[in-house]
Design an enzyme around this catalytic site. Sequence first.
Site, mmCIF file in Angstrom:
data_model
loop_
_atom_site.group_PDB
_atom_site.id
_atom_site.type_symbol
_atom_site.label_atom_id
_atom_site.label_comp_id
_atom_site.label_asym_id
_atom_site.label_seq_id
_atom_site.Cartn_x
_atom_site.Cartn_y
_atom_site.Cartn_z
ATOM 1 C CD GLU A 62 41.060 16.177 10.573
ATOM 2 O OE1 GLU A 62 41.666 16.741 11.517
ATOM 3 O OE2 GLU A 62 41.004 14.947 10.449
ATOM 4 C CG HIS A 86 35.307 7.152 12.924
ATOM 5 N ND1 HIS A 86 35.809 7.597 14.107
ATOM 6 C CD2 HIS A 86 36.372 7.113 12.076
ATOM 7 C CE1 HIS A 86 37.114 7.808 13.998
ATOM 8 N NE2 HIS A 86 37.479 7.524 12.779
#
Lengths: 332, 366
Positions: B100, B169
Site C-alpha cells: 500500500e 478490517h
Amino acid sequence: MRITKEKLRWLYETMYRIRRFEETMLEQTFRGNAMGVTHPSDGQEAVPTGICAHLTEKDWIGSTHRGHGHCIAKGLDTKAMMAEIMGRYTGQCKGKGGSMHIADFSKGMLGANAIVGASVPLAVGAALTSKYRGMEDESVGVAFFGDGATSQGVVHESMNLAAIWDLPVIFACENNQYAEATPAWYAVSTEDIAARADSYGIPGVQVDGMNVFAVYEAAGEAVARARAGEGPTLLELKTYRYHGHFHADDPKKYRKPDEEEEYLERDCLKHFEGLVTQQGAMTEEELQGIRDEIEQEMQDAVDFALNSPMPPIDELYSDVYVDYSNPLAGLR
Amino acid sequence: MTTADATQTRSVLSDPGVLVPGPGYEVSGTVERYRDTFNRTLRDELDRDADVFIMGEDISGGFDRDTNEPLDAWGGPFAATKGLVQDFGPDRIRDAPISEAGFVGAAVGAALTGLRPVVDLMYFDFVTVAYDQLLSNAAKSRYMFGGQTKVPLTLFARSGGGTGHAAQHSESFYSMLAHIPGLKVVVPSDPYTVRGLLASAIRDDDPVFLVNDKKLINMEGFAPDESFAFPLGKGRYLKHGDDVTLIGMSYTSVVCKQAADMLAEEGIEAEVVDMLSLSPFDEEIIVESVMKTNRVVIVDEDTPRASMASEFAAIVADKAFDYLDAPVKRVTGPHTPVPYNKGLETAFMPQPDDVVSTVRAMLDGE
C-alpha cells in the site's frame, strides 16, 4: 567514453556550482540568514551531476533533505533556491518549503521531501506516467536517496513495483556512508547496497561516486536502458559528505579523521581538474573562468535573496487546496 | 439486482431523500445496489478522461499463467471493478501487489506528473500502512512547493463493522483523514450520493478519500443514469422535522433515518442531516438545522475521542450555542477496537435504538 567539450564544461560548471552553493548557503546559515536547518551536500557533487547530465526537462527527479545538488544539476535557478532557503517570497516555493522542500516542476524536479525514502515511490509514479503515455524514450524518473533510505520499507516496495512493471526509473542511491550519525556498515545488512538489486531481478551497479566520469558512464547506461523500455536500474554511488548531517552537526564526533582525509584526497573537483588538464581537454584558464563566473553567481544569489521580501501573512492560507469551502484560518 | 423495469424517473428536488439540487428537476435513473452504481460510475469516469486509471490489490483478479491475461476472478474487492479490465485493459486497471505504501506513493508521483489515479485501498484499515504517503506527500506537496503543483488523486476503501471482519478490517477512523490539511474526505450514504461524489472526487484537482461503509455496499437505492458531480462539502436533509436534529455520516445516516422513522411513530419529528462530506464539511446545514430544532444528536461509528462527532459538536457549541435547549449528545462506537463476536460487534456499532433512547432521554430531561 567520449564526452563533448560542451558537456565537459557543463560537468565542471555544475559540480563547482553545487560546491559553492553549499559553502555559500552554509555561511549564510551561520550568519542567521537561513530560517531553519540546512543539510549540505558538498563532497557528493559528482553524483547528481553525472546523472543529470543525461536528463532533460521532461525527465523527473525526486530528491531528499540533502537536495540542493540535485536541484542545481537539474537546472534550477540558484537565486530562487537561495531565496527559498532564506524563506523569501521570491523563493522557489514562496518561502513555504525551505531548504528541504525545493521544487521546480517546470524543470522536471518533483520536489524534495524530508521523510527518508519518499523520493523513491514518487519517481516510480513519474515513471508510471511516462509508461502510461508511451513516453519512456523521452521521460524517465530518477529517485535520489541515501544509504539510510535503503532500510525503509517503501523503498523496497517501490523497487519491486518498478521491476514487475518494467518502469523507466533509475534508483540512484547516494551512499555517503552515514545516515545522520549511523554508519552504513552498521545499518545495512549487505556489504554492498547494489547487491540488493538481485532481489528485485534488476541490474545493480556500484559506482565510484567521487568520480564524475564513472557516474556519467554508469548513469548513461541506466538511462539508456530506461529509455529503451528495459526497466529500472539500481545505482549505488559511493560518496562522502564533507560536512555533518546538518549545518550545526560536527561529524568528527562519529567519523575518523583518516576517513575524512581519504575522501578529501579523492575530491570530485580535484579529480576532474587533474584529469582534464592532464589530457589537455580543458585549460586551467578555462576552469578559472568558470569558477569566476560562479563566484559572481553566488554573490548575486545572496544579494537577490537578502533583498527579497518576506511572504505576506496571507500566504499561510494559500496553496493548501486547489479549492476548499471551509475556512482555513485557525481558531483564536 | 438491477432489472429493466427498475428504470424510473425521479423528481430530484421534491424527493424527500434528496433535498439538494441534482442534475435537474427530473432525473431518469435506476434502483440498483450501491456496488453497481459505484462500478458504473468508475466506468463513466474512465470513459470520460483517458488520464484516469485505477490501481489496487486484486482489482483485475489474478492472471492466467499461460497467457498473462487478467482473470477478473473477483471483480476486485467487493466487485467494485468487475468487468473493467476487459474493457479498459491492465494498464488502466492496474493490479498492484500488497504494498500500500509503495503504490499510494507511486499514485502521488503519477498525480504530480499529470495523471488522475484512483486507488482502491481495499479495507479502510489499510490507510495506516500508506498513511505517510497520504499525509506527507499527497496532502502537503501543493503547499510545500508553493502552489506549483496539484495532486488529483482519488482513494477509496471499505470501512465499518457489522460483517464479522474483526478489529483490523472494520475501522471507521474518518477523523484521522479529515484532520489532514490538503486532503478531502467524502462519505456517501446511498447509490445516489456515491454516483455524484465519486465523480466529483475523481474530477477534483485535490486528493480526495471516499469511504464506503461495507454495510452500504449491497443496499439498493435510486441512482441517476447520467453521471453528475455532487458538490464536495455539501450535506443534505434526509428528512425534515422540528423536534431534534440527527446528524449522520456514511452508514450512520441510514441509522439516523431508521431512528427518525421510529421516533415519528411516537410523535417525535426528527430532522436528519446526512453530512456526505467530512472535509470540507457543511457547517451551514448543521447550524441551520440546530437553530430550528434546538437539539442535536450526532451519530458516528468511529471511536469517540477526537472524532468527527466531536468536531461537529464543537461547531454546534461555537455557532449555535444560544439556540440549544439541551446538551449536545454524541452516539458513537466505544473507545475500543471492533470485536469479532456478533453480539459484541453489534453493541459496538450505534444502533437506531441507541439513537431513539438518546432522543427520549433528551426530551424527558427538559
